[in-house]
Design an enzyme around this catalytic site. Structure first.
Site, short mmCIF file in Angstrom:
data_model
loop_
_atom_site.label_atom_id
_atom_site.label_comp_id
_atom_site.label_asym_id
_atom_site.label_seq_id
_atom_site.Cartn_x
_atom_site.Cartn_y
_atom_site.Cartn_z
N TYR A 158 -9.46 -10.99 -6.33
CA TYR A 158 -8.68 -11.15 -7.63
C TYR A 158 -9.10 -12.21 -8.36
O TYR A 158 -8.76 -12.40 -9.62
CB TYR A 158 -7.30 -11.18 -7.01
CG TYR A 158 -6.75 -9.90 -6.57
CD1 TYR A 158 -6.69 -8.79 -7.09
CD2 TYR A 158 -6.76 -9.79 -5.03
CE1 TYR A 158 -6.29 -7.46 -6.68
CE2 TYR A 158 -6.38 -8.53 -4.50
CZ TYR A 158 -6.04 -7.39 -5.10
OH TYR A 158 -5.68 -6.17 -4.68
N ARG A 210 0.85 -1.20 0.12
CA ARG A 210 0.01 -0.01 -0.15
C ARG A 210 0.99 1.32 -0.04
O ARG A 210 1.95 1.13 0.66
CB ARG A 210 -0.84 -0.10 1.11
CG ARG A 210 -1.91 -0.99 1.29
CD ARG A 210 -2.62 -1.20 2.83
NE ARG A 210 -3.50 -2.16 2.76
CZ ARG A 210 -3.28 -3.28 3.63
NH1 ARG A 210 -2.00 -3.48 4.15
NH2 ARG A 210 -3.94 -4.29 3.80
N HIS A 228 -3.44 -8.91 3.61
CA HIS A 228 -4.94 -9.14 4.14
C HIS A 228 -5.17 -10.16 5.38
O HIS A 228 -4.80 -11.06 5.76
CB HIS A 228 -5.83 -9.70 2.86
CG HIS A 228 -5.77 -8.73 1.72
ND1 HIS A 228 -5.83 -9.36 0.39
CD2 HIS A 228 -5.54 -7.73 1.65
CE1 HIS A 228 -5.99 -8.27 -0.30
NE2 HIS A 228 -5.83 -7.20 0.53
N LYS A 232 -2.24 -2.57 8.14
CA LYS A 232 -3.18 -2.33 8.88
C LYS A 232 -3.50 -3.19 10.27
O LYS A 232 -2.97 -4.28 10.31
CB LYS A 232 -4.50 -2.60 7.99
CG LYS A 232 -4.47 -1.67 6.76
CD LYS A 232 -5.72 -1.80 6.17
CE LYS A 232 -6.14 -0.79 4.92
NZ LYS A 232 -7.20 -1.02 4.41
N HIS A 252 -2.42 2.23 -5.90
CA HIS A 252 -3.06 1.16 -5.67
C HIS A 252 -3.28 0.28 -7.05
O HIS A 252 -3.76 -0.77 -6.69
CB HIS A 252 -4.66 1.53 -5.09
CG HIS A 252 -4.95 0.55 -3.81
ND1 HIS A 252 -4.22 0.66 -2.83
CD2 HIS A 252 -6.07 -0.18 -3.75
CE1 HIS A 252 -4.77 -0.29 -1.80
NE2 HIS A 252 -5.76 -0.73 -2.36
N ARG A 268 -0.61 -2.46 -6.97
CA ARG A 268 -0.92 -3.31 -5.74
C ARG A 268 -1.82 -4.27 -6.54
O ARG A 268 -1.65 -5.58 -6.36
CB ARG A 268 -1.45 -2.75 -4.65
CG ARG A 268 -1.73 -3.68 -3.76
CD ARG A 268 -2.24 -2.78 -2.34
NE ARG A 268 -2.91 -3.68 -1.28
CZ ARG A 268 -2.38 -4.34 -0.48
NH1 ARG A 268 -1.08 -4.49 -0.50
NH2 ARG A 268 -3.23 -4.91 0.48
#
Length: 305
Positions: A282, A154, A273, A178, A247, A250
């Site tokens: 995806y 990111r 994730h 995150k 992004h 990514r």
């Protein structure tokens, strides 16, 4: 009203010092809870089920489903905190039905040929610079592009890398993602490593003084907005007509890896994730791969009549 303001302030302090949430998340929480508070200026019981239902209805009118979902999650976390901390005697949000469908928005990925054009334009620009300052900026831009595509980071993660978190001798970067989740991503492509080492050598003093791996022209932390602007400029140099963002690099990394038969759980780990459900988006993107499989691998091809 003063009580709600105090409760929100205490909750944000709890998020900062006990949950150790990052500045970006805290900023989002602060905005969401401030909006929540300001909508109940004349309401004697802002935390009642009826008030929260009306507020959620207003959110649906004003914001897109993804934003509504995030804001509701923030309010839910805040009210759960109040309930478990025994600041309220019942949990009103637990009695509200909040299941709504968020439309599936497929991530936009770039074909490999477009990424090749983008990288070529950045390298060509470095060769054409007239001053050392301009040349060094080009070296940094190349390093940013290479690392984004090499790792699927990111843009916020890339801009937050500390010098101690990237090891170009052994080829890996340590990422704070995150939820303060840490992950290690290996960098194996020789050209990417060369670009990063060249940048590191050129900026060694500024990196050491600033405490950030990617720095701006003033020697401070490179901002996410600067990266977006840089990629936009390189896309224009490459005569790429579609909008290109960090992004999208990514997304392209993940999509191309999946199309090359990399297990989706490895991609999940690399992207950071927390849930495989996030990564599974995806699988909807790789239509070209699906078409190729159906053309070459379908068992009907082995039936002759």
């Amino acid at each position: 009203m003063n009580q709600l303001h105090s409760q929100i302030s205490n909750y944000l302090t709890y998020c900062q010092y006990q949950k150790m949430l990052n500045d970006k998340t805290l900023k989002a929480y602060r905005i969401d809870l401030s909006q929540f508070e300001n909508s109940f200026v004349d309401e004697p019981e802002p935390l009642s089920k009826d008030c929260i239902c009306k507020y959620i209805q207003r959110l649906h009118v004003k914001y897109k489903p993804k934003s509504v979902k995030r804001k509701i999650a923030c309010i839910r976390a805040f009210i759960n905190y109040l309930y478990f901390d025994e600041q309220i005697t019942s949990n009103p949000i637990s009695k509200i039905h909040l299941d709504f469908r968020e439309p599936l928005v497929l991530p936009k990925a770039l074909p490999l040929s477009t990424i090749q054009k983008l990288l070529r334009a950045a390298y060509q620009s470095a060769k054409q610079q007239q001053t050392q300052c301009q040349y060094y900026v080009s070296l940094r831009n190349i390093a940013v592009l290479e690392l984004l595509f090499a790792t699927g980071l990111r843009v916020s993660e890339l801009c937050s890398i500390r010098p101690s978190e990237i090891d170009l001798k052994n080829g890996f970067v340590k990422v704070q993602g995150k939820g303060s989740r840490e992950r290690i991503i290996f960098i194996s492509n020789p050209d990417t490593l060369t670009a990063l080492r060249t940048y590191q050598k050129a900026y060694s003093q500024k990196i050491s003084e600033s405490g950030w791996f990617f720095v701006n022209r003033l020697g401070g932390r490179l901002s996410e907005q600067s990266v977006r602007g840089m990629i936009k400029s390189d896309a224009e140099l490459a005569k790429i007509t579609q909008r290109v963002t960090p992004h999208m690099l990514r997304h392209s990394f993940a999509t191309l890896m999946l199309e090359d038969d990399v297990d989706i759980r490895y991609i999940q780990s690399i992207l950071g994730h927390s849930s495989i459900t996030t990564t599974q988006i995806y699988t909807h993107v790789s239509l070209s791969k699906q078409k190729n499989i159906m053309r070459k691998k379908h068992p009907r091809n082995r039936i002759t009549l």
